[in-house]
Design a protein around this motif. Structure first.
Motif, PDB file in Angstrom:
ATOM      1  N   THR A   1       0.823  -1.204   0.000  1.00 25.94           N
ATOM      2  CA  THR A   1       0.000   0.000   0.000  1.00 25.94           C
ATOM      3  C   THR A   1       0.859   1.258   0.000  1.00 25.94           C
ATOM      4  O   THR A   1       0.615   2.187  -0.765  1.00 25.94           O
TER       5      THR A   1
ATOM      6  N   CYS B   1       1.765   2.988  11.888  1.00 24.26           N
ATOM      7  CA  CYS B   1       1.133   2.376  10.716  1.00 24.26           C
ATOM      8  C   CYS B   1      -0.356   2.132  10.973  1.00 24.26           C
ATOM      9  O   CYS B   1      -1.160   2.147  10.029  1.00 24.26           O
TER      10      CYS B   1
ATOM     11  N   THR C   1      -3.224   3.716   8.594  1.00 26.36           N
ATOM     12  CA  THR C   1      -4.340   2.943   8.048  1.00 26.36           C
ATOM     13  C   THR C   1      -5.631   3.756   8.091  1.00 26.36           C
ATOM     14  O   THR C   1      -6.366   3.844   7.095  1.00 26.36           O
TER      15      THR C   1
ATOM     16  N   TYR D   1      -4.263  -3.682   4.413  1.00 24.81           N
ATOM     17  CA  TYR D   1      -3.190  -2.794   3.971  1.00 24.81           C
ATOM     18  C   TYR D   1      -1.857  -3.465   4.297  1.00 24.81           C
ATOM     19  O   TYR D   1      -1.736  -4.162   5.311  1.00 24.81           O
TER      20      TYR D   1
ATOM     21  N   ALA E   1      -1.985  -4.479   8.106  1.00 22.42           N
ATOM     22  CA  ALA E   1      -3.048  -3.797   8.832  1.00 22.42           C
ATOM     23  C   ALA E   1      -4.407  -4.207   8.284  1.00 22.42           C
ATOM     24  O   ALA E   1      -4.557  -4.482   7.090  1.00 22.42           O
TER      25      ALA E   1
ATOM     26  N   VAL F   1      -8.672  -0.971  14.368  1.00 23.15           N
ATOM     27  CA  VAL F   1      -7.442  -1.214  13.624  1.00 23.15           C
ATOM     28  C   VAL F   1      -6.714  -2.419  14.201  1.00 23.15           C
ATOM     29  O   VAL F   1      -6.421  -2.466  15.402  1.00 23.15           O
TER      30      VAL F   1
END
Length: 291
Positions: free
Chosen positions: A204, A226, A230, A245, A261, A273
């Motif tokens: 990504t 991270c 996301t 991701y 993720a 998340v």
């Protein structure tokens, strides 16, 4: 305690290589904060985690950089549960980690993949490209051309998410002194800089993370940041909105890492998340405690 054993773990490894190193100390109940800080500084990794077992399925964990205690650390969390699994303290299953940033649910798979559910993201403010570019040794236009915001988001730690045009991530030359002063003034842990990956169907974005205020010039995998990224991508680039991701980090350090993720929503449309990755053991060291 006259000495302490520290497990040296590389987290978010890619095919067993790269990753971000973290120290892990088990059974840390008798250690003072002064001793923990000494250990973290001596180990020299961006973070060292100190673990106290609360029950068969729950653990209290504190995190120290070489200079400060921080409320949470994603890659050190992964290192903790990799160590617990490898040492036979736990098996595959679901666990709870208590941190100063809150409660973190953990899932350990038989494959060794470790998944952590991060805190609900908080948006804490925005900055203009002109505020940020000089900290990274870039022209304002490198950020402005992305037409994306520079935004502070926390899923446990407050990181400033900074977009740069494709091809400029490796050209970042951070001014650590100015960046540390900026982060201290604005109550930010560090800057998480990214460029989108346009020629790969799996990855990504590629990322770099800088937190000189906490003695971290750059680190090769940052799970908390991270997680924030996301949420940022899902909101700011709807065309990229995806359940999964994959982020690459550490390329500029010659130490590539992979952070996976997953983003989902609860019944009230609140984002959840999940950050996943694998780790490898890089050995152990024993430190004398003469303080």
């Amino acid at each position: 305690m006259n000495s302490v054993n520290v497990f040296l773990i590389n987290s978010f490894t890619l095919d067993g290589k790269g990753g971000n190193p973290a120290g892990v100390v088990l059974n840390s109940e008798q250690l003072s904060n002064v001793q923990k800080q000494y250990i973290a500084k001596t180990v020299g990794y961006s973070e060292t985690a100190f673990v106290q077992q609360c029950s068969e399925e729950s653990f209290d964990v504190t995190f120290f950089t070489p200079t400060n205690e921080v409320d949470f650390c994603g890659h050190a969390t992964l290192a903790v549960f990799h160590t617990l699994l490898e040492q036979g303290v736990i098996q595959s299953g679901k666990y709870t980690q208590y941190t100063k940033a809150g409660i973190v649910p953990i899932k350990v798979a038989e494959s060794g993949l470790i998944t952590m559910q991060q805190q609900r993201p908080e948006k804490l403010g925005r900055f203009s490209p002109s505020d940020i570019a000089g900290l990274l040794g870039l022209d304002n236009g490198v950020i402005e051309s992305t037409q994306l915001p520079c935004e502070v988001i926390s899923t446990g730690l407050a990181d400033l998410i900074v977009p740069v045009s494709v091809g400029y991530l490796d050209k970042v030359v951070p001014n650590s002194k100015k960046m540390a002063a900026f982060c201290e003034k604005n109550n930010i842990v560090g800057l998480h800089v990214f460029e989108l990956v346009i020629d790969n169907n799996e990855k990504t974005a590629s990322c770099r993370n800088f937190a000189p205020l906490f003695g971290i010039e750059e680190e090769s995998a940052t799970g908390s940041a991270c997680g924030a990224l996301t949420c940022y991508l899902a909101e700011n680039i709807p065309s990229m909105s995806s359940e999964h991701y994959i982020f690459e980090q550490g390329r500029a350090m010659g130490c590539c890492s992979e952070i996976r993720a997953k983003l989902s929503y609860d019944d009230f449309d609140q984002p959840k998340v999940l950050i996943s990755g694998k780790a490898t053991n890089n050995g152990e060291t024993t430190l004398s405690l003469d303080i």
